[in-house]
Design a protein around this motif. Structure first.
Motif, short mmCIF file in Angstrom:
data_model
loop_
_atom_site.label_atom_id
_atom_site.label_comp_id
_atom_site.label_asym_id
_atom_site.label_seq_id
_atom_site.Cartn_x
_atom_site.Cartn_y
_atom_site.Cartn_z
N ALA A 37 47.96 11.05 -31.45
CA ALA A 37 47.51 12.27 -30.79
C ALA A 37 48.26 12.39 -29.47
N ALA A 38 48.68 13.60 -29.14
CA ALA A 38 49.43 13.81 -27.91
C ALA A 38 49.19 15.22 -27.40
N THR A 39 49.49 15.41 -26.12
CA THR A 39 49.35 16.73 -25.51
C THR A 39 50.70 17.24 -25.05
N GLY A 40 50.85 18.55 -25.15
CA GLY A 40 52.00 19.25 -24.59
C GLY A 40 51.46 20.36 -23.70
N MET A 41 52.32 20.86 -22.84
CA MET A 41 51.86 21.92 -21.95
C MET A 41 52.21 23.31 -22.48
N PHE A 42 53.13 23.35 -23.45
CA PHE A 42 53.59 24.63 -23.99
C PHE A 42 53.66 24.52 -25.51
N ASP A 43 53.58 25.66 -26.19
CA ASP A 43 53.58 25.67 -27.66
C ASP A 43 54.83 25.01 -28.25
N ASP A 44 56.00 25.21 -27.62
CA ASP A 44 57.21 24.59 -28.16
C ASP A 44 57.15 23.07 -28.07
N GLU A 45 56.51 22.54 -27.04
CA GLU A 45 56.33 21.10 -26.93
C GLU A 45 55.40 20.58 -28.03
N TYR B 287 47.09 23.32 -21.84
CA TYR B 287 46.61 24.50 -21.12
C TYR B 287 45.67 25.35 -21.96
N SER B 288 46.00 25.55 -23.24
CA SER B 288 45.10 26.39 -24.05
C SER B 288 43.79 25.67 -24.32
N GLU B 289 43.83 24.35 -24.52
CA GLU B 289 42.59 23.60 -24.71
C GLU B 289 41.74 23.62 -23.44
N ALA B 290 42.39 23.49 -22.29
CA ALA B 290 41.65 23.54 -21.02
C ALA B 290 41.04 24.92 -20.82
N GLY B 291 41.79 25.96 -21.19
CA GLY B 291 41.28 27.32 -21.08
C GLY B 291 40.06 27.55 -21.95
N ARG B 292 40.10 27.02 -23.17
CA ARG B 292 38.94 27.16 -24.07
C ARG B 292 37.73 26.41 -23.50
N GLY B 293 37.98 25.23 -22.98
CA GLY B 293 36.89 24.44 -22.40
C GLY B 293 36.28 25.14 -21.19
N PHE B 294 37.14 25.73 -20.36
CA PHE B 294 36.66 26.47 -19.19
C PHE B 294 35.82 27.66 -19.62
N ALA B 295 36.30 28.41 -20.61
CA ALA B 295 35.55 29.58 -21.08
C ALA B 295 34.20 29.17 -21.66
N ARG B 296 34.18 28.06 -22.41
CA ARG B 296 32.92 27.57 -22.97
C ARG B 296 31.96 27.18 -21.84
N HIS B 297 32.47 26.51 -20.83
CA HIS B 297 31.66 26.09 -19.69
C HIS B 297 31.06 27.31 -18.97
N VAL B 298 31.89 28.33 -18.75
CA VAL B 298 31.41 29.55 -18.08
C VAL B 298 30.33 30.21 -18.90
N ASN B 299 30.55 30.33 -20.21
CA ASN B 299 29.56 30.98 -21.08
C ASN B 299 28.24 30.22 -21.08
N GLU B 300 28.30 28.88 -21.13
CA GLU B 300 27.08 28.09 -21.11
C GLU B 300 26.31 28.28 -19.81
N ASN B 301 27.03 28.33 -18.70
CA ASN B 301 26.37 28.49 -17.41
C ASN B 301 25.83 29.90 -17.21
N LEU B 302 26.53 30.90 -17.71
CA LEU B 302 26.05 32.27 -17.62
C LEU B 302 24.80 32.47 -18.47
#
Length: 92
Positions: free
Chosen positions: A50-58, A74-89
């Motif tokens: 398992a590995a992470t990249g910062m961009f789709d080409d990576e 970045y996209s996984e962090a964005g999804r996690g942030f959106a989920r966190h915001v929705n849960e708190n709202l």
């Protein structure tokens, strides 16, 4: 077990490839991740990588190199942030 694949303290053969089931690579840059994947192939590692990249080409390059679970950080962090915001709202 953790280590930096670029470090001389983490040489090839550090652990028996047969004894390790999953390897996660979250190196500070893409070239370091690719180096780690190549070293695993040289060592004959056949488990999950398992590995992470910062961009789709990576992410695509990691998958082409044999990484089974490659994620765009970045996209996984964005999804996690959106989920966190929705849960708190929802609690408001």
């Amino acid at each position: 077990m953790t280590g930096d694949a670029r470090s001389p303290t983490c040489p090839p053969g550090y652990a028996s490839p047969a004894a390790v089931l999953t390897v996660g690579s979250r190196q500070p840059n893409h070239n370091a991740n690719m180096y780690a994947v190549r070293q695993l192939a040289i060592a004959g590692y056949e488990g999950l990588i398992a590995a992470t990249g910062m961009f789709d080409d990576e992410v695509q390059e990691l998958k082409a190199a044999g990484v089974q679970a490659a994620f765009n950080l970045y996209s996984e962090a964005g999804r996690g942030f959106a989920r966190h915001v929705n849960e708190n709202l929802a609690r408001m």
